[in-house]
Design a protein around this motif. Structure first.
Motif, PDB file in Angstrom:
ATOM      1  N   ARG A  44       0.856  -1.192   0.000  1.00 36.80           N
ATOM      2  CA  ARG A  44       0.000   0.000   0.000  1.00 36.80           C
ATOM      3  C   ARG A  44       0.885   1.232   0.000  1.00 36.80           C
ATOM      4  O   ARG A  44       2.088   1.126   0.258  1.00 36.80           O
ATOM      5  N   THR A  45       0.301   2.362  -0.311  1.00 41.35           N
ATOM      6  CA  THR A  45       1.081   3.596  -0.324  1.00 41.35           C
ATOM      7  C   THR A  45       0.458   4.612   0.631  1.00 41.35           C
ATOM      8  O   THR A  45      -0.585   4.364   1.200  1.00 41.35           O
ATOM      9  N   GLY A  46       1.136   5.729   0.778  1.00 34.95           N
ATOM     10  CA  GLY A  46       0.600   6.798   1.621  1.00 34.95           C
ATOM     11  C   GLY A  46       1.366   6.904   2.919  1.00 34.95           C
ATOM     12  O   GLY A  46       2.237   6.092   3.230  1.00 34.95           O
ATOM     13  N   LEU A  47       1.011   7.935   3.672  1.00 38.44           N
ATOM     14  CA  LEU A  47       1.673   8.185   4.947  1.00 38.44           C
ATOM     15  C   LEU A  47       1.143   7.231   6.012  1.00 38.44           C
ATOM     16  O   LEU A  47      -0.019   6.844   5.974  1.00 38.44           O
ATOM     17  N   TYR A  48       1.995   6.884   6.954  1.00 38.08           N
ATOM     18  CA  TYR A  48       1.548   6.074   8.089  1.00 38.08           C
ATOM     19  C   TYR A  48       0.788   6.974   9.051  1.00 38.08           C
ATOM     20  O   TYR A  48       1.341   7.943   9.572  1.00 38.08           O
ATOM     21  N   GLU A  49      -0.472   6.679   9.245  1.00 36.61           N
ATOM     22  CA  GLU A  49      -1.266   7.469  10.191  1.00 36.61           C
ATOM     23  C   GLU A  49      -1.333   6.721  11.501  1.00 36.61           C
ATOM     24  O   GLU A  49      -1.828   5.602  11.553  1.00 36.61           O
ATOM     25  N   THR A  50      -0.830   7.372  12.539  1.00 41.99           N
ATOM     26  CA  THR A  50      -0.780   6.701  13.831  1.00 41.99           C
ATOM     27  C   THR A  50      -2.178   6.601  14.420  1.00 41.99           C
ATOM     28  O   THR A  50      -3.054   7.386  14.093  1.00 41.99           O
ATOM     29  N   ALA A  51      -2.370   5.619  15.280  1.00 40.62           N
ATOM     30  CA  ALA A  51      -3.650   5.435  15.936  1.00 40.62           C
ATOM     31  C   ALA A  51      -3.993   6.710  16.696  1.00 40.62           C
ATOM     32  O   ALA A  51      -3.120   7.360  17.263  1.00 40.62           O
ATOM     33  N   SER A  52      -5.284   7.050  16.698  1.00 42.29           N
ATOM     34  CA  SER A  52      -5.672   8.293  17.356  1.00 42.29           C
ATOM     35  C   SER A  52      -5.699   8.101  18.866  1.00 42.29           C
ATOM     36  O   SER A  52      -6.318   7.178  19.378  1.00 42.29           O
ATOM     37  N   ARG A  53      -4.987   8.929  19.572  1.00 41.24           N
ATOM     38  CA  ARG A  53      -5.004   8.859  21.031  1.00 41.24           C
ATOM     39  C   ARG A  53      -5.274  10.254  21.579  1.00 41.24           C
ATOM     40  O   ARG A  53      -4.384  10.944  22.040  1.00 41.24           O
ATOM     41  N   ALA A 108       8.175   4.316  18.737  1.00 43.64           N
ATOM     42  CA  ALA A 108       7.881   5.612  19.365  1.00 43.64           C
ATOM     43  C   ALA A 108       6.470   6.102  19.056  1.00 43.64           C
ATOM     44  O   ALA A 108       5.840   6.775  19.865  1.00 43.64           O
ATOM     45  N   PHE A 109       5.938   5.738  17.879  1.00 42.24           N
ATOM     46  CA  PHE A 109       4.609   6.226  17.491  1.00 42.24           C
ATOM     47  C   PHE A 109       3.502   5.623  18.351  1.00 42.24           C
ATOM     48  O   PHE A 109       2.393   6.124  18.389  1.00 42.24           O
ATOM     49  N   ASP A 110       3.802   4.503  19.034  1.00 44.29           N
ATOM     50  CA  ASP A 110       2.783   3.848  19.857  1.00 44.29           C
ATOM     51  C   ASP A 110       2.369   4.695  21.057  1.00 44.29           C
ATOM     52  O   ASP A 110       1.387   4.385  21.716  1.00 44.29           O
ATOM     53  N   TYR A 111       3.129   5.730  21.359  1.00 50.65           N
ATOM     54  CA  TYR A 111       2.807   6.548  22.529  1.00 50.65           C
ATOM     55  C   TYR A 111       2.381   7.955  22.122  1.00 50.65           C
ATOM     56  O   TYR A 111       2.217   8.827  22.973  1.00 50.65           O
ATOM     57  N   LYS A 112       2.200   8.161  20.827  1.00 48.73           N
ATOM     58  CA  LYS A 112       1.853   9.492  20.338  1.00 48.73           C
ATOM     59  C   LYS A 112       0.521   9.949  20.941  1.00 48.73           C
ATOM     60  O   LYS A 112      -0.420   9.164  21.028  1.00 48.73           O
ATOM     61  N   GLY A 113       0.478  11.191  21.378  1.00 50.10           N
ATOM     62  CA  GLY A 113      -0.758  11.722  21.941  1.00 50.10           C
ATOM     63  C   GLY A 113      -0.856  11.542  23.440  1.00 50.10           C
ATOM     64  O   GLY A 113      -1.709  12.123  24.074  1.00 50.10           O
ATOM     65  N   GLU A 114       0.022  10.725  24.006  1.00 44.72           N
ATOM     66  CA  GLU A 114       0.007  10.542  25.454  1.00 44.72           C
ATOM     67  C   GLU A 114       1.004  11.520  26.075  1.00 44.72           C
ATOM     68  O   GLU A 114       2.100  11.705  25.553  1.00 44.72           O
ATOM     69  N   LEU A 115       0.596  12.107  27.196  1.00 43.21           N
ATOM     70  CA  LEU A 115       1.449  13.074  27.874  1.00 43.21           C
ATOM     71  C   LEU A 115       2.754  12.407  28.306  1.00 43.21           C
ATOM     72  O   LEU A 115       3.828  12.983  28.237  1.00 43.21           O
ATOM     73  N   ILE A 116       2.631  11.163  28.772  1.00 43.02           N
ATOM     74  CA  ILE A 116       3.789  10.389  29.210  1.00 43.02           C
ATOM     75  C   ILE A 116       3.729   9.035  28.528  1.00 43.02           C
ATOM     76  O   ILE A 116       2.655   8.436  28.456  1.00 43.02           O
ATOM     77  N   ALA A 117       4.862   8.567  28.021  1.00 43.69           N
ATOM     78  CA  ALA A 117       4.899   7.227  27.429  1.00 43.69           C
ATOM     79  C   ALA A 117       4.987   6.217  28.566  1.00 43.69           C
ATOM     80  O   ALA A 117       6.005   6.158  29.262  1.00 43.69           O
ATOM     81  N   HIS A 118       3.924   5.466  28.775  1.00 41.24           N
ATOM     82  CA  HIS A 118       3.888   4.556  29.920  1.00 41.24           C
ATOM     83  C   HIS A 118       4.626   3.251  29.621  1.00 41.24           C
ATOM     84  O   HIS A 118       4.005   2.188  29.551  1.00 41.24           O
ATOM     85  N   ILE A 119       5.950   3.360  29.462  1.00 42.21           N
ATOM     86  CA  ILE A 119       6.678   2.125  29.190  1.00 42.21           C
ATOM     87  C   ILE A 119       6.724   1.253  30.441  1.00 42.21           C
ATOM     88  O   ILE A 119       6.888   0.060  30.349  1.00 42.21           O
ATOM     89  N   GLY A 120       6.543   1.857  31.615  1.00 40.40           N
ATOM     90  CA  GLY A 120       6.412   1.065  32.836  1.00 40.40           C
ATOM     91  C   GLY A 120       7.702   0.894  33.599  1.00 40.40           C
ATOM     92  O   GLY A 120       8.794   1.108  33.063  1.00 40.40           O
ATOM     93  N   LEU A 121       7.569   0.531  34.887  1.00 41.20           N
ATOM     94  CA  LEU A 121       8.734   0.364  35.757  1.00 41.20           C
ATOM     95  C   LEU A 121       9.097  -1.100  35.951  1.00 41.20           C
ATOM     96  O   LEU A 121      10.258  -1.468  35.891  1.00 41.20           O
ATOM     97  N   THR A 122       8.107  -1.932  36.257  1.00 40.38           N
ATOM     98  CA  THR A 122       8.383  -3.354  36.479  1.00 40.38           C
ATOM     99  C   THR A 122       7.363  -4.199  35.729  1.00 40.38           C
ATOM    100  O   THR A 122       6.298  -3.718  35.371  1.00 40.38           O
ATOM    101  N   ARG A 123       7.726  -5.461  35.518  1.00 41.74           N
ATOM    102  CA  ARG A 123       6.775  -6.383  34.905  1.00 41.74           C
ATOM    103  C   ARG A 123       6.190  -7.276  35.984  1.00 41.74           C
ATOM    104  O   ARG A 123       6.331  -8.492  35.946  1.00 41.74           O
ATOM    105  N   ASN A 124       5.559  -6.643  36.953  1.00 43.51           N
ATOM    106  CA  ASN A 124       4.894  -7.369  38.030  1.00 43.51           C
ATOM    107  C   ASN A 124       3.609  -7.982  37.490  1.00 43.51           C
ATOM    108  O   ASN A 124       3.317  -9.154  37.700  1.00 43.51           O
ATOM    109  N   GLY A 125       2.835  -7.178  36.783  1.00 42.63           N
ATOM    110  CA  GLY A 125       1.650  -7.670  36.086  1.00 42.63           C
ATOM    111  C   GLY A 125       1.970  -7.837  34.616  1.00 42.63           C
ATOM    112  O   GLY A 125       3.077  -7.538  34.187  1.00 42.63           O
TER     113      GLY A 125
END
Ligand code: HEC
Length: 227
Positions: A44-53, A108-125
């Protein structure tokens, strides 16, 4: 030590790191092109449009941060050389879904629109990058709507079937007591049997969680887990 040696030493100690850590990265990323789909590689062609957040989802992201969900939950699918996330279908995304993209690493685009990228501190859950799919599946299995399922989960994580030993904390502060009179259609029972209704932040958080599906189709150029 001569003055000349001293100056050279200063340049080596401060100038080189400045050049390599600041000047070069700035120069190479200041004018980055938006990722585009490639006809040959992506079909396909065109720009990658990130998910709306935006809107309620962005508010939900703030509630998520304010209540410390990131302390136990990550939202980052690592490359295979750094962990086995990609092998976990549920963590890394859905196989054979509409996107035909398959499980993929976070970018990096997975966190677009979020004030903070919640990559997280621990994998407890569990990692929540793609928890939207799992919540929908769990709701379908329980025969309730996805929203109902999430509210009940936020209120009484242990009451969910097969989850009696969950350490995911209950979040009653996001709910308010239901009206004692008249009809209440959307009341949920807490562990003590009190009837509660979701407040604004519970609604935003539920919206955010249900939209967590970070496996949309991305251009080959930024997809490092294509194989
Ligand atoms: C003390 C650590 C901890 C904190 C803080 C925490 N959780 Fe959890 N969470 C867990 C654990 C452990 C599980 C796995 C057991 C279970 O399913 O309940 C889990 C499971 C979940 C699941 C189900 C995941 C799946 O794969 O089905 C969701 C959704 C969730 N948590 C949301 C939240 C939200 C939203 C917050 C913040 C309000 C939060 N959690 C805060 C530990 C935590």
């Amino acid at each position: 030590m001569s003055f000349q040696k001293f100056t050279l030493g200063l340049v080596a100690a401060f100038g080189l790191p400045w050049l390599l850590l600041i000047a070069v990265p700035f120069g190479t990323t200041r004018n980055i092109d938006a990722p585009e789909f490639d006809e040959d590689k992506d079909g396909r062609t065109g720009l990658y449009e990130t998910a709306s957040r935006t809107g309620r989802v962005a508010n939900g992201s703030e509630v998520y941060g304010a209540n410390g969900c990131y302390v136990c939950h990550t939202q980052v699918i690592r490359p295979t050389n750094a962990g086995n996330d990609l092998w976990r279908d549920a963590w890394a995304g859905q196989k054979n879904d509409d996107t035909k993209n398959g499980p993929r690493e976070s970018n990096a685009f997975d966190y677009k629109g979020e004030l903070i990228a919640h990559i997280g501190l621990t994998r407890n859950g569990p990692d929540l990058s793609n928890v939207g799919y799992r919540l929908e599946q769990a709701a379908a299995a329980a025969g309730v709507s996805p929203e109902d399922y999430v509210y009940q989960r936020l209120l009484t994580p242990r009451a969910i079937l097969d989850n009696y030993d969950s350490t995911c904390p209950s979040q009653p502060q996001l709910f308010r007591p239901a009206n004692a009179f008249g009809q209440t259609t959307e009341a949920y029972l807490d562990a003590e049997g009190n009837k509660l209704v979701p407040g604004k932040s519970a609604k935003a958080l539920a919206n955010y969680l249900l939209k967590l599906k970070k496996d949309d189709f991305i251009p080959d150029s930024i997809n490092y887990s294509r194989d």
